[in-house]
Design a protein around this motif. Structure first.
Motif, short mmCIF file in Angstrom:
data_model
loop_
_atom_site.label_atom_id
_atom_site.label_comp_id
_atom_site.label_asym_id
_atom_site.label_seq_id
_atom_site.Cartn_x
_atom_site.Cartn_y
_atom_site.Cartn_z
N THR A 157 0.82 -1.21 0.00
CA THR A 157 0.00 0.00 0.00
C THR A 157 0.85 1.26 0.00
OG1 THR A 157 -1.70 -1.21 1.22
CG2 THR A 157 -1.88 1.17 1.18
N LYS A 158 1.91 1.28 0.79
CA LYS A 158 2.78 2.45 0.85
C LYS A 158 3.45 2.69 -0.50
CE LYS A 158 3.75 2.17 5.81
NZ LYS A 158 4.81 2.07 6.84
N GLN A 159 3.88 1.60 -1.15
CA GLN A 159 4.50 1.75 -2.46
C GLN A 159 3.51 2.30 -3.47
OE1 GLN A 159 7.70 0.96 -3.16
NE2 GLN A 159 7.65 1.29 -5.38
N ALA A 160 2.25 1.80 -3.44
CA ALA A 160 1.24 2.28 -4.38
C ALA A 160 0.92 3.76 -4.14
CB ALA A 160 -0.02 1.43 -4.25
N GLU A 161 0.83 4.18 -2.87
CA GLU A 161 0.55 5.59 -2.57
C GLU A 161 1.70 6.48 -3.04
OE1 GLU A 161 -0.15 5.65 1.58
OE2 GLU A 161 -2.20 4.84 1.43
N ARG A 162 2.92 6.03 -2.87
CA ARG A 162 4.07 6.82 -3.31
C ARG A 162 4.07 6.97 -4.83
NH1 ARG A 162 10.10 5.11 -4.43
NH2 ARG A 162 8.88 4.39 -6.21
N ASP A 163 3.78 5.85 -5.56
CA ASP A 163 3.76 5.91 -7.01
C ASP A 163 2.64 6.81 -7.51
OD1 ASP A 163 5.88 4.20 -7.00
OD2 ASP A 163 4.71 2.40 -7.45
N GLU A 164 1.50 6.79 -6.81
CA GLU A 164 0.39 7.66 -7.21
C GLU A 164 0.77 9.13 -7.04
OE1 GLU A 164 -4.36 8.38 -6.14
OE2 GLU A 164 -3.08 7.12 -4.87
N THR A 165 1.43 9.45 -5.93
CA THR A 165 1.85 10.83 -5.69
C THR A 165 2.86 11.30 -6.73
OG1 THR A 165 1.49 10.52 -3.31
CG2 THR A 165 2.86 12.38 -3.97
N LEU A 166 3.82 10.42 -7.06
CA LEU A 166 4.82 10.79 -8.05
C LEU A 166 4.20 10.93 -9.44
CD1 LEU A 166 7.82 8.53 -6.95
CD2 LEU A 166 7.52 10.99 -6.58
N SER A 167 3.21 10.08 -9.75
CA SER A 167 2.54 10.18 -11.05
C SER A 167 1.80 11.50 -11.18
CB SER A 167 1.59 9.00 -11.24
OG SER A 167 2.29 7.78 -11.25
#
Length: 425
Positions: free
Chosen positions: A361-371
């Motif tokens: 979940t943390k990885q997905a949230e980070r990727d969403e923020t960077l996107s």
């Protein structure tokens, strides 16, 4: 020009070093030249338990019927069967990869993994392949595990079938007919290491301790009935009273003469003695769990959360080792299929067992923020991080956006008003 000979297309050995070259390339320490005179046409199983007991491997199969051994075995096998599986193409042909995937899909994978993982219990597990036509290609339609007692290894460490026609020397097996799953097989021990050999003595003492514990419970757990009769009572009447007391233990009812009496005597405090039997049984059970699961923290009632979690990590490591053995066995099957259809030098697809992990979940949230911030990740990144397969991501390029000249006039669309609603009077 120096004198010598080419021992291979690329290796030239002078005549002066020819004897030295042969000594380095030839095997010196062999069974035929060893002083161990026990080696003959049949290579016996060097398992120390079987050698000392003078028994065959069936003694280990009998141990599985007891809950203390069968329970950890079931748990260990279930851990492997719970994994997901897939066929990786690698450099293999698409036709061979598709054939391998379709063939393995037709198998009962739980049964196949259950048969292969018997090798960790008994050391080795022969599996016979029943070849036939599958989707227009030659493939093993069935993989059947056979009893280990039917096979042995010869002096060349080759598996042979002990048949009625050849009970002593055995029959030579055809190439690509039998898969052989083995755990920790070596030159000295081609039979592999049997994990059940580590459970033999613990299981033996556990059964013996349980027998004496039951006897102890019957002896001291039931009150003693003491019958009293006058001195000089004939032996026949004494025996009659004993029979009545024995029946009274079961029925709690007895008829005795009025000049006789019965006294109930309770056993003294034997708790310390009972604890000795229980501690022996718990120790043996713990040894069996350590042998089969690598730990006893996840099975003991007095373990805490931290120790149980650490124990599960050890069990996971053993599961991965069993999965590696299963993958190597099935990959040998795929290798033989590739040899028949694409040639012995052609790359073969591989079989993999893996654990389906939850998305971080943390990885997905980070990727969403960077996107959202403008970072563009490649399809290779998405596949690597989120375990996606080819075809899961649409990799087609987006349509280009038409460029607008900087000096082009800005066209403002005309303003349109909605028609008014007539007022009602």
């Amino acid at each position: 020009m120096s004198k010598g000979i080419y021992v291979s297309p690329t290796e030239f050995v002078p005549f002066g070093n020819s004897q030295k070259g042969r000594s380095l390339s030839e095997e010196i320490a062999t069974r035929d030249r060893s002083m161990d005179m026990s080696f003959g046409s049949i290579l016996p199983n060097p398992d120390p338990i079987l050698k000392r007991q003078g028994k065959d491997i069936s003694v280990y199969r009998d141990m599985r019927s007891r809950a203390s051994v069968g329970g950890p075995i079931r748990r260990r096998k279930a851990a492997v069967k719970a994994l997901e599986w897939r066929v990786e193409r690698g450099k293999a042909s698409a036709r061979m990869t598709r054939l391998a995937n379709d063939l393995l899909t037709s198998y009962d994978m739980d049964t196949l993994l259950n048969e292969i993982t018997n090798a960790v219990l008994f050391g080795y597990q022969p599996l016979e392949l029943m070849w036939g036509n599958f989707n227009g290609a030659t493939a093993p339609l069935q993989v059947i595990g056979k009893p280990q007692e039917w096979f042995f290894f010869d002096n060349a460490a080759q598996l042979r079938f002990r048949s009625r026609a050849q009970p002593l020397h055995g029959e030579e097996l055809q190439p690509r007919k039998f898969l052989l799953a083995r755990q920790e097989a070596s030159y000295a021990n081609p039979y592999g290491f049997a994990d059940l050999s580590m459970c033999f003595w613990a299981d033996t003492f556990m059964r013996g301790g349980l027998k004496f514990w039951v006897t102890f419970t019957e002896k001291y757990g039931t009150p003693w009935l003491v019958g009293k009769q006058p001195r000089g009572t004939p032996g026949s009447e004494v025996n009659s009273l004993l029979d009545k007391l024995e029946a009274m233990v079961q029925d709690a009812v007895a008829a005795i003469p009025d000049d006789s009496s019965i006294e109930i005597v309770e056993a003294g405090d034997k708790g310390a003695s009972a604890d000795l039997y229980e501690r022996l049984l718990m120790y043996c059970r713990s040894e069996i769990n350590i042998a089969l699961l690598g730990q006893n923290q996840s099975t003991e009632s007095n373990s805490n959360r931290a120790s149980a979690t650490a124990g599960l990590e050890v069990a996971k490591t053993i599961r991965d080792g069993d999965a590696t053995l299963a993958m190597a066995t099935i990959n040998q099957l795929l290798r033989w299929m590739t040899d028949l259809h694409d040639g012995e030098q052609a790359p073969a697809p591989t079989f993999e067992l893996f654990e389906e992990e939850d998305v971080n979940t943390k990885q997905a949230e980070r990727d969403e923020t960077l996107s959202k911030a403008g970072v563009k990740f490649t399809p290779i990144y998405w596949k690597r991080v989120y375990q996606l397969q080819d075809g899961d991501i649409d990799e087609a390029p987006l349509a280009p956006v038409a460029a607008v000249a900087p000096d082009a006039p800005v066209v403002t669309p005309p303003v349109e008003f909605a028609e008014g609603t007539p007022a009602t009077t």
